[in-house]
Design an enzyme around this catalytic site. Structure first.
Site, PDB file in Angstrom:
ATOM      1  N   ASP A 145      12.152  -1.832  -6.648  1.00  0.00           N
ATOM      2  CA  ASP A 145      11.607  -1.122  -5.491  1.00  0.00           C
ATOM      3  C   ASP A 145      11.796   0.384  -5.713  1.00  0.00           C
ATOM      4  O   ASP A 145      12.929   0.866  -5.786  1.00  0.00           O
ATOM      5  CB  ASP A 145      12.334  -1.580  -4.218  1.00  0.00           C
ATOM      6  CG  ASP A 145      11.687  -1.024  -2.952  1.00  0.00           C
ATOM      7  OD1 ASP A 145      10.675  -0.304  -3.066  1.00  0.00           O
ATOM      8  OD2 ASP A 145      12.208  -1.294  -1.855  1.00  0.00           O
ATOM      9  N   ASP A 201       5.425   3.341  -0.929  1.00  0.00           N
ATOM     10  CA  ASP A 201       6.566   2.427  -0.957  1.00  0.00           C
ATOM     11  C   ASP A 201       6.048   1.073  -1.408  1.00  0.00           C
ATOM     12  O   ASP A 201       5.309   0.406  -0.670  1.00  0.00           O
ATOM     13  CB  ASP A 201       7.206   2.351   0.438  1.00  0.00           C
ATOM     14  CG  ASP A 201       8.507   1.566   0.435  1.00  0.00           C
ATOM     15  OD1 ASP A 201       8.919   1.104  -0.646  1.00  0.00           O
ATOM     16  OD2 ASP A 201       9.114   1.415   1.510  1.00  0.00           O
ATOM     17  N   HIS A 216       7.785  -1.337   7.898  1.00  0.00           N
ATOM     18  CA  HIS A 216       7.975  -0.135   8.713  1.00  0.00           C
ATOM     19  C   HIS A 216       6.796   0.809   8.545  1.00  0.00           C
ATOM     20  O   HIS A 216       6.045   0.743   7.553  1.00  0.00           O
ATOM     21  CB  HIS A 216       9.266   0.577   8.298  1.00  0.00           C
ATOM     22  CG  HIS A 216       9.398   0.782   6.826  1.00  0.00           C
ATOM     23  ND1 HIS A 216       8.904   1.877   6.164  1.00  0.00           N
ATOM     24  CD2 HIS A 216       9.953  -0.020   5.861  1.00  0.00           C
ATOM     25  CE1 HIS A 216       9.154   1.770   4.873  1.00  0.00           C
ATOM     26  NE2 HIS A 216       9.803   0.615   4.658  1.00  0.00           N
ATOM     27  N   HIS A 219      11.097   5.801   7.077  1.00  0.00           N
ATOM     28  CA  HIS A 219      11.107   4.919   8.255  1.00  0.00           C
ATOM     29  C   HIS A 219      10.814   5.788   9.474  1.00  0.00           C
ATOM     30  O   HIS A 219      11.682   6.522   9.935  1.00  0.00           O
ATOM     31  CB  HIS A 219      12.454   4.223   8.424  1.00  0.00           C
ATOM     32  CG  HIS A 219      12.780   3.258   7.322  1.00  0.00           C
ATOM     33  ND1 HIS A 219      13.989   2.590   7.237  1.00  0.00           N
ATOM     34  CD2 HIS A 219      12.069   2.842   6.261  1.00  0.00           C
ATOM     35  CE1 HIS A 219      13.987   1.815   6.170  1.00  0.00           C
ATOM     36  NE2 HIS A 219      12.829   1.956   5.570  1.00  0.00           N
ATOM     37  N   GLU A 264       6.214  -5.287   3.902  1.00  0.00           N
ATOM     38  CA  GLU A 264       7.123  -5.900   2.934  1.00  0.00           C
ATOM     39  C   GLU A 264       7.752  -7.150   3.535  1.00  0.00           C
ATOM     40  O   GLU A 264       8.054  -7.197   4.725  1.00  0.00           O
ATOM     41  CB  GLU A 264       8.198  -4.911   2.490  1.00  0.00           C
ATOM     42  CG  GLU A 264       9.080  -4.375   3.604  1.00  0.00           C
ATOM     43  CD  GLU A 264      10.127  -3.401   3.089  1.00  0.00           C
ATOM     44  OE1 GLU A 264      10.593  -3.576   1.945  1.00  0.00           O
ATOM     45  OE2 GLU A 264      10.471  -2.473   3.844  1.00  0.00           O
ATOM     46  N   GLU A 305       5.959  -5.879  -1.673  1.00  0.00           N
ATOM     47  CA  GLU A 305       5.672  -4.820  -0.693  1.00  0.00           C
ATOM     48  C   GLU A 305       4.457  -4.013  -1.140  1.00  0.00           C
ATOM     49  O   GLU A 305       4.263  -3.750  -2.333  1.00  0.00           O
ATOM     50  CB  GLU A 305       6.893  -3.910  -0.555  1.00  0.00           C
ATOM     51  CG  GLU A 305       6.712  -2.761   0.429  1.00  0.00           C
ATOM     52  CD  GLU A 305       7.957  -1.901   0.525  1.00  0.00           C
ATOM     53  OE1 GLU A 305       8.081  -1.132   1.497  1.00  0.00           O
ATOM     54  OE2 GLU A 305       8.820  -1.986  -0.392  1.00  0.00           O
TER      55      GLU A 305
END
Length: 597
Positions: free
Chosen positions: A369, A380, A449, A457, A483, A578
């Site tokens: 990640d 992300d 998120h 976030h 995710e 994700e």
């Protein structure tokens, strides 16, 4: 008639000038009289004839050159019948007999063509070296040769041939340089006797050469506009691979349409929505560049990582590649957060600190990640990496759950509905390990998120279980990280192990600090990371040392928040997938979509 001949002879002797005189007569007494009328016409003005004009009518003169011979010569006027013929033995200003015959022949031809004496050029440029009677074959008419003109023409032709040879060499060099662009033969130049034709041919050659240069320039522009080829391993920044500045878009999907939703049906065809979409093109281009850097980095890591490598080496290789591709530039472009390489029961937020000697093993399940950003627009994206095929059912269940979450997401979609769809798909899968069957469970306290500039976030959470969220809806122009986490354990994670991730509080204001080391560390964080996440290895890379006490002080003051690793029960396995999506006014774009997943 005697009076007329005397007048003519006197005019010839005196000439037009008082200062000029004829040379003395050195001929014998038997010499014939000079042809005064013919000489007078050729070398000086002729007085009006006392007898008047000849009885025959003179044909009207034509304009233009007379192509009778290699030289244009004016014919002499006809002599009257009563005029005495010149003697052959005259030596004073005596013209050669062959020249006289040639003049007479040409005058006859001029009369036949109806050309008057005024339109015929003089022969003053003719050389005196005329052919001799003895050199002429019988029945052959004498010809005049302009030697000087022939020499000039031959010199011109020689110069033209040299120029043509030089142009040939230049054209051959150009063809060798642009052999990829030219497909048809060479340019061939032929020597032409006519100077006008050769000049036209030379002009045509220059036009062809100019068109070839234009083609080369256009091809260079096209090549510049086309994407370049990436090296292996990747070392060229994404901005160089796409010199036009336009980066590839992600996967385009339609927004979900509910039964009672009449507004979303015409989103794609709405002119107003498309106009709003066009206003955001610059922002879309920035985040697409970050996504392309992410895709190429993970493609390299997927083919490069092998069991037996140290985790810290894997992370450093990944981050080095990502920094090169994103063309790291302070807070304008770079990494969005540290590389997560959580193994097995560790679900998230693990990256090795300095001195960590953990080694990647064949039976490990690793969650890779990491994030990139351009001007704070964050990508992300994460995937799970395994080497043992027995974990494929776990990976398949988590990946399908992520895909259903992306499909359900969209403008006006409720967050709780997305979580319910994810859990339904996730828990429909199971995996057998060592003869025991495990249900793939959604990790209840891990969520997707929303993402804002320089804020990973940003407030809204996307649950991965049913009833895990409220009825908050997604809105236009929002970014979301969809995710999902699946586990063979309890499906619940807690903080454990040594902390490696940190991030400055986005909403914190000015807080007074007493420790000088804390002030210095905070300045380093503000300058290099801002409100983006960082890890201890990155502080080491910047030259910071003995900062643990200051880092703890910043955490106690609420300026910097620690993010320890999140783990499930030991012995279980967790997986993660994700993607980052953008809710555009007209459509939904999965920006981080790649060929791998």
């Amino acid at each position: 008639m005697e009076t007329e001949s005397e007048d003519v002879s006197e005019s010839v002797e005196t000439g037009g000038d008082d200062n000029t005189s004829n040379p003395p007569d050195t001929s014998d007494g038997d010499s014939q009289p000079i042809n005064n009328a013919r000489l007078k016409h050729q070398f000086g003005p002729v007085k009006a004839h006392p007898a008047g004009p000849p009885p025959e009518e003179v044909k009207p003169a034509r304009t233009g050159p007379v192509p009778l011979m290699s030289l244009e010569v004016a014919p002499p006027p006809e002599l009257s019948q009563d005029e005495e013929k010149p003697t052959q033995d005259a030596q004073v200003l005596q013209l050669p007999r062959a020249l006289e015959d040639a003049l007479a022949y040409k005058s006859e031809r001029a009369e036949m063509m109806g050309v008057g004496p005024d339109t015929v050029a003089s022969f003053s440029h003719v050389t005196k070296a005329s052919p001799n009677k003895a050199t002429l074959a019988p029945g052959m008419k004498p010809q005049l040769v302009a030697a000087e003109d022939d020499d000039e023409e031959s010199e011109k032709k020689g110069k033209q041939r040299k120029k043509q040879k030089k142009k040939k060499k230049k054209n051959k060099k150009k063809k060798k340089e642009g052999s990829d662009e030219l497909t048809n033969g060479e340019i061939v130049t032929e020597t032409v006797d006519n100077p006008d034709a050769s000049t036209n041919q030379n002009q045509a050659e220059t036009d062809v050469a100019a068109s070839q240069v234009k083609k080369k320039k256009n091809n260079k522009k096209k090549k510049d506009a086309e994407p370049c080829q990436q090296t292996d391993p990747p070392t060229l920044p994404i901005s160089q691979l796409f010199p036009s500045g336009t980066f590839p878009a992600g996967q385009i999907m339609d927004h979900p349409i509910a039964q009672d939703d009449a507004k979303a049906k015409d989103r794609f065809s709405s002119e107003e929505a498309r106009a709003i979409d066009r206003l955001q093109l610059d922002m879309y281009n920035d985040i697409r560049q970050a996504a392309e850097a992410h895709r190429q980095t993970r493609r390299h890591i997927q083919s490069w990582v092998k069991p037996g490598m140290k985790m810290i080496d894997i992370c450093e290789e990944l981050e080095k590649t990502a920094r090169t591709l994103i063309n790291e530039n302070g807070l304008e472009a770079g990494l969005a957060f540290p590389t997560g390489c959580s193994r097995n029961h560790v679900a998230a937020h693990y990256t090795p600190n300095a001195g960590d000697t953990t080694v990647l093993e064949y039976d490990d399940v690793v969650k890779m990640d990491f994030g990139t950003h351009i001007k704070g627009r964050i990508i992300d994206c994460a995937w799970t990496m395994t080497f043992n095929e027995k974990y494929d059912p776990l990976l398949k269940g988590v990946q399908e759950a992520t895909e259903i979450g992306i499909k359900t997401a969209g403008i006006d979609a409720r967050l709780c509905d997305i979580g319910a769809a994810i859990q339904e798909v996730m828990e429909s899968h199971e995996i057998e390990l060592d003869g025991k069957v495990y249900q793939v469970k959604s990790i209840r306290n891990l969520n997707g998120h929303s993402i804002s500039p320089y804020q990973i976030h940003s407030g809204k959470t996307v649950p991965i279980i049913k009833g895990g969220g409220d009825t908050t809806v997604m809105e236009e122009n929002e970014f979301y990280a969809i995710e999902t986490f699946g586990s063979t354990g309890k499906g619940h994670v807690h903080e454990d192990m040594e902390c490696s991730h940190y991030m400055k509080n986005f909403d914190v204001g000015h807080v007074p600090l007493r420790l000088q080391k804390s002030k210095q560390l905070l300045n380093t964080i503000n300058k290099n990371f801002g409100t983006l996440a960082f890890c201890r290895r990155w502080l080491d890379r910047l030259g910071e040392s003995r900062y643990l006490m200051a880092l703890k002080d910043l955490g106690e003051k609420g300026i910097v928040d620690p993010y320890p690793p999140l783990v499930d029960i030991k012995g279980c396995y967790t997986a993660q997938y994700e993607h980052t999506i953008l809710l555009r006014p007209t459509c939904k774009e999965v920006i981080s979509r790649g060929e791998d997943y």
